[in-house]
Motif scaffolding. Sequence first.
Motif, PDB file in Angstrom:
ATOM      1  N   ASN A 192       0.823  -1.217   0.000  1.00 20.42           N
ATOM      2  CA  ASN A 192       0.000   0.000   0.000  1.00 20.42           C
ATOM      3  C   ASN A 192       0.857   1.268   0.000  1.00 20.42           C
ATOM      4  N   LEU A 193       1.930   1.268   0.797  1.00 17.30           N
ATOM      5  CA  LEU A 193       2.820   2.443   0.784  1.00 17.30           C
ATOM      6  C   LEU A 193       3.492   2.586  -0.578  1.00 17.30           C
ATOM      7  N   LEU A 194       3.967   1.457  -1.126  1.00 16.09           N
ATOM      8  CA  LEU A 194       4.614   1.530  -2.442  1.00 16.09           C
ATOM      9  C   LEU A 194       3.612   1.979  -3.509  1.00 16.09           C
ATOM     10  N   GLY A 195       2.342   1.587  -3.340  1.00 17.63           N
ATOM     11  CA  GLY A 195       1.293   2.001  -4.280  1.00 17.63           C
ATOM     12  C   GLY A 195       1.048   3.504  -4.197  1.00 17.63           C
ATOM     13  N   GLN A 196       0.949   4.021  -2.976  1.00 18.66           N
ATOM     14  CA  GLN A 196       0.738   5.466  -2.812  1.00 18.66           C
ATOM     15  C   GLN A 196       1.984   6.239  -3.271  1.00 18.66           C
ATOM     16  N   GLY A 197       3.172   5.705  -2.993  1.00 17.66           N
ATOM     17  CA  GLY A 197       4.402   6.348  -3.472  1.00 17.66           C
ATOM     18  C   GLY A 197       4.452   6.365  -4.998  1.00 17.66           C
ATOM     19  N   THR A 198       3.896   5.310  -5.610  1.00 13.26           N
ATOM     20  CA  THR A 198       3.833   5.258  -7.072  1.00 13.26           C
ATOM     21  C   THR A 198       2.877   6.319  -7.612  1.00 13.26           C
ATOM     22  N   GLY A 299      -5.084   7.928  -0.981  1.00 15.91           N
ATOM     23  CA  GLY A 299      -5.865   6.732  -1.325  1.00 15.91           C
ATOM     24  C   GLY A 299      -5.209   5.783  -2.307  1.00 15.91           C
ATOM     25  N   GLY A 300      -3.973   6.054  -2.711  1.00 19.43           N
ATOM     26  CA  GLY A 300      -3.265   5.102  -3.568  1.00 19.43           C
ATOM     27  C   GLY A 300      -2.972   3.835  -2.784  1.00 19.43           C
ATOM     28  N   ARG A 301      -3.140   2.706  -3.420  1.00 17.01           N
ATOM     29  CA  ARG A 301      -2.898   1.433  -2.750  1.00 17.01           C
ATOM     30  C   ARG A 301      -2.074   0.542  -3.661  1.00 17.01           C
ATOM     31  N   GLY A 302      -1.814  -0.679  -3.199  1.00 16.66           N
ATOM     32  CA  GLY A 302      -1.045  -1.563  -4.056  1.00 16.66           C
ATOM     33  C   GLY A 302      -1.196  -3.009  -3.666  1.00 16.66           C
ATOM     34  N   THR A 303      -0.811  -3.870  -4.584  1.00 19.78           N
ATOM     35  CA  THR A 303      -0.754  -5.310  -4.311  1.00 19.78           C
ATOM     36  C   THR A 303       0.611  -5.827  -4.766  1.00 19.78           C
ATOM     37  N   ARG A 304       0.883  -7.070  -4.419  1.00 18.49           N
ATOM     38  CA  ARG A 304       2.179  -7.691  -4.668  1.00 18.49           C
ATOM     39  C   ARG A 304       2.645  -7.485  -6.117  1.00 18.49           C
ATOM     40  N   ARG A 305       3.948  -7.204  -6.260  1.00 17.03           N
ATOM     41  CA  ARG A 305       4.523  -7.018  -7.590  1.00 17.03           C
ATOM     42  C   ARG A 305       4.477  -8.344  -8.372  1.00 17.03           C
ATOM     43  N   THR A 306       4.581  -8.251  -9.680  1.00 12.50           N
ATOM     44  CA  THR A 306       4.563  -9.456 -10.512  1.00 12.50           C
ATOM     45  C   THR A 306       5.968 -10.069 -10.549  1.00 12.50           C
ATOM     46  N   ASP A 307       6.067 -11.261 -11.124  1.00 10.50           N
ATOM     47  CA  ASP A 307       7.356 -11.964 -11.163  1.00 10.50           C
ATOM     48  C   ASP A 307       8.169 -11.608 -12.400  1.00 10.50           C
ATOM     49  N   THR A 308       7.626 -10.707 -13.216  1.00 13.69           N
ATOM     50  CA  THR A 308       8.342 -10.352 -14.445  1.00 13.69           C
ATOM     51  C   THR A 308       8.624  -8.852 -14.482  1.00 13.69           C
ATOM     52  N   LEU A 309       9.603  -8.489 -15.286  1.00 14.36           N
ATOM     53  CA  LEU A 309       9.887  -7.085 -15.563  1.00 14.36           C
ATOM     54  C   LEU A 309       9.566  -6.813 -17.024  1.00 14.36           C
ATOM     55  N   LYS A 310       9.019  -5.635 -17.295  1.00  9.85           N
ATOM     56  CA  LYS A 310       8.787  -5.263 -18.694  1.00  9.85           C
ATOM     57  C   LYS A 310      10.128  -4.865 -19.308  1.00  9.85           C
ATOM     58  N   VAL A 311      10.358  -5.368 -20.500  1.00  9.42           N
ATOM     59  CA  VAL A 311      11.596  -5.061 -21.217  1.00  9.42           C
ATOM     60  C   VAL A 311      11.235  -4.323 -22.500  1.00  9.42           C
ATOM     61  N   SER A 312      11.899  -3.207 -22.730  1.00 12.40           N
ATOM     62  CA  SER A 312      11.689  -2.421 -23.931  1.00 12.40           C
ATOM     63  C   SER A 312      12.698  -2.884 -24.976  1.00 12.40           C
TER      64      SER A 312
END
Lengths: 446, 106
Positions: A192-198, A299-312
Amino acid sequence: MRTIRIGSGAGYSGDRIEPAVELAEKGDLQYLVFECLGERTVALAQQARMKNPDSGYDPLLEERMRAVLPLCAARGIKVVTNMGAANPVAAARRTAEIAKSLGLSSLRIAAVVGDDVLDACKDGDLPIMEFDGTIKQLGNRLLSANAYLGAEPIAQALTSGADIVITGRASDPALFLAPMIHAFGWAMDDWNLLGQGTVAGHLLECAGQITGGYFADPGYKDVADLARLGFPIGEVGEDGSLVITKVAGSGGAVTAQTCKEQLLYEVHDPKRYLQPDVVADFSEVKVAEIGPDRVRVSGGRGTRRTDTLKVSVGYVDSFIGEGQISYAGPGALARGSLELEIVRERLKLTGVVTSELRFELVGVESLHGPQVSAQANEPYEVRVRVAGRTENLREAVRIGNEVETLYTNGPAAGGGAWKSARDVVAVASVLLPRDLAKPQIQFVGA
Amino acid sequence: MTKLRELAHSRAGDKGNISNISVIAYDAENYPLLLEQVTSARVKALFAGVVEGDVVRYELPNIAALNFVMSGALGGGVTRSLALDAHGKSLSSALLDLDIDDTPQQ
């Protein structure tokens, strides 16, 4: 409660310089962030680096650093930026030289490396997200593959004592999230903190787009003094509380409206804004004006990060040839339309090989097509534009030529012909298992 | 009858070949009107010839806003498009020209 003030000094590579100087001087900041790396920029920078191993970083690095480093050093403001592009270490070395030349040799400068995952991707059969195919199938057209790194290595660099942190490809909000993690010791699984920070990072990353840029619509949304647009400051508390503001007296405005527009900018599902560090949820965000140019966003929230990274993934896509010419006065539209017909026929007659073509009248229907633009009145002037995709430069050149030759072969009174032919480095995306990217921090001696 | 521009403001963003357009009510009281009339089907119809894929609408009642995500909207992608406005930044202005029936319900 502890609070930090983070300024956003650039929203893209070519952004104005002086708003960042104003922020450093009058913003009472602890951190100044420059987001300068567009989707395709790393691929272009990689091409530059292949020609010269000491290049491949942002072309405005020197100008920006010279403008802000003396102020930042005097006030203890830490700088975070992705101006490293395809070569963060060279950018850090160059920054160290600049610091030395300014008499600021004590500044500690760190590069974050490891976003370049070309080797890890090259031979894999990772599927491309935008079209059918895999990286492997791009063959020798493949130029670069850079993972969007998260905030962790940047925060570590700050914690290790860096005054300036220079990254390559990193998620834009992560450049802002990192100072929060460093300053407040946020846990990397406090979703949740990382979500609000995002939310904070996302709102700040495009700089002037939240202070009144990309917003004004006279009579509906008026913004004062856009020529002196001030760039934003995020006041972030250790509990994630956030106020967006700007330097008093600077141009522009921070309002609930500017914040709402930027909150949804480049967002798809607001419940799932995918970031390397967290899946942020913007759906419950609230926006409240609490003073002049002061907006609270909560009110920004968050859930667990995914196991992949987006690659450009940067690759050589195709070539584009283009030609333009103008007509004006009575009958301009008819002559412009006639010219499009002639070029269409000429490209056929002379056998120019294209995979895609656009014929359009600028000022009439070039932006949204003939259907959306149907009600428009006849304009005083039109600009004809023909653009086509080809497999090689030679074919691309022929498209512009067929427009230019209408000076002497086309409708009456065509003027201002212009043409271009260029190669297209495009960008696609793949998802890489996150443990295959190994970010590292490299300090550079002054 | 009025135009969406009178009731809402809007911003377009780009990622790859996807454009998203926000529609934000100036006054939260008008949010139900937007919900009812600015549907993904209408947006898809408006951008026929521009948007090749689906239009998905997300609702954000807390800020009285809608977010339209339009696939296949940017000429194959910002970095390869033949379009003059490769980012589709001007698309929001077309959306604001949408007709809205604001006659009070009886």
